[in-house]
Write a protein that holds these residues in place. Sequence first.
Motif, mmCIF file in Angstrom:
data_model
loop_
_atom_site.group_PDB
_atom_site.id
_atom_site.type_symbol
_atom_site.label_atom_id
_atom_site.label_comp_id
_atom_site.label_asym_id
_atom_site.label_seq_id
_atom_site.Cartn_x
_atom_site.Cartn_y
_atom_site.Cartn_z
ATOM 1 N N GLN A 1 -11.347 -3.029 -3.250
ATOM 2 C CA GLN A 1 -10.189 -3.761 -4.642
ATOM 3 C C GLN A 1 -11.191 -3.704 -5.921
ATOM 4 O OE1 GLN A 1 -7.945 -1.993 -3.458
ATOM 5 N NE2 GLN A 1 -6.864 -3.541 -5.407
ATOM 6 N N GLU B 1 0.759 -1.135 0.089
ATOM 7 C CA GLU B 1 -0.321 -0.356 -0.131
ATOM 8 C C GLU B 1 0.923 1.323 0.158
ATOM 9 O OE1 GLU B 1 -3.218 -0.078 -0.543
ATOM 10 O OE2 GLU B 1 -3.531 -2.260 -0.171
ATOM 11 N N GLU C 1 -4.307 5.298 -0.693
ATOM 12 C CA GLU C 1 -3.281 4.615 -0.234
ATOM 13 C C GLU C 1 -2.728 4.501 1.096
ATOM 14 O OE1 GLU C 1 -3.509 1.936 -2.097
ATOM 15 O OE2 GLU C 1 -4.707 2.504 -3.811
ATOM 16 N N HIS D 1 -4.907 3.294 3.503
ATOM 17 C CA HIS D 1 -5.227 1.626 3.449
ATOM 18 C C HIS D 1 -3.805 0.540 4.256
ATOM 19 C CE1 HIS D 1 -7.143 1.302 -0.259
ATOM 20 N NE2 HIS D 1 -8.135 2.131 0.336
ATOM 21 N N GLU E 1 -11.385 -0.229 -6.414
ATOM 22 C CA GLU E 1 -10.671 0.872 -7.038
ATOM 23 C C GLU E 1 -10.746 -0.069 -8.667
ATOM 24 O OE1 GLU E 1 -9.348 3.186 -4.596
ATOM 25 O OE2 GLU E 1 -7.583 1.685 -4.481
HETATM 26 FE FE LIG Z 1 -4.651 0.422 -1.887
#
Ligand SMILES: [Fe+2]
Lengths: 106, 172
Positions: B136, B26, B59, B62, B139
């Motif tokens: 995900q 990440e 990110e 995350h 994303e």
């Molecule tokens: Fe991520």
Amino acid sequence: MKVVYKSEFYTLYQSKKDRYHYLDMGQKTVRLSFCQLLALRHKVLSIPIENHFDSYSNQHGFEVLMLCNKEHLFVLNTLEVLDLKNLVENSLSAMGVSSKSVLLLQ
Amino acid sequence: MKDIARQNMSIKVESMDLLNGQIKMEAHASAIYLAMASWCEQNGFFTSAKFFYKQTEEERGHMMKIFQFLVDVGGNPISPEVKNINHDYSSIVDVFETTLEHEVAVTKSIHNIVLKARELGDITTERFLDWFVLEQVEEENTIRDILDMIEVTGTEGVGLQMIDNKVNDWME
Ligand SMILES: [Fe+2]
Ligand SMILES: [Fe+2]
């Protein structure tokens, strides 16, 4: 104290009285909380042992290991590093938080 | 005999190692998106640059989510080392294609940890990753939609500028 795991050079104990582990390193015994044991594992497993066989990266084949917020300092040779890697992995398996078991040097 | 290890940590060591690996991934993603933002700024794709600034933050979010989880379960979270960040892209299409490749790699990595956790009987880790599995999907879908938009718009003439403007649609 109960033996958690004994490797060739080192022994890890778990106390029956307090919530600590005791690692007998030969020259001295180090008291470790579980967190410190995890930190030790990270340090030991991060040692690039291949460098010990490369006179460029690690000319003398020694590692300096500091434990418990720099309270203890150890200088280990190649075999001792391998043995300690062996000890940390197998100790965590013995304690039931890891299913990995490794056999080195035996 | 007290089970000190289990009392201190509620997940398996192997899961902890894999999650530390994911923290690194990440962090790497965050750094890559920042490099992409830099490329976009330098090549006149200012909206896309904003998009990647946002991705960079996400990110990092995350990464921190996993970091905090490792703290909560009594693990040992490791601050990641990030290197080898590519700053060279041949076009804006290359930037988004690389982004999709990267997101797919992240998805695979998360699925791998879910499977390993399942194998280990580590229900805590498996459940924790539910959020990431769904994140995900979102994303990947966002980037796929942008690539579809690029395909439809085309890169000839004012196409590139239109593409950049349209990227705004994916920034709430
Ligand atoms: Fe991520
Ligand atoms: Fe992502």
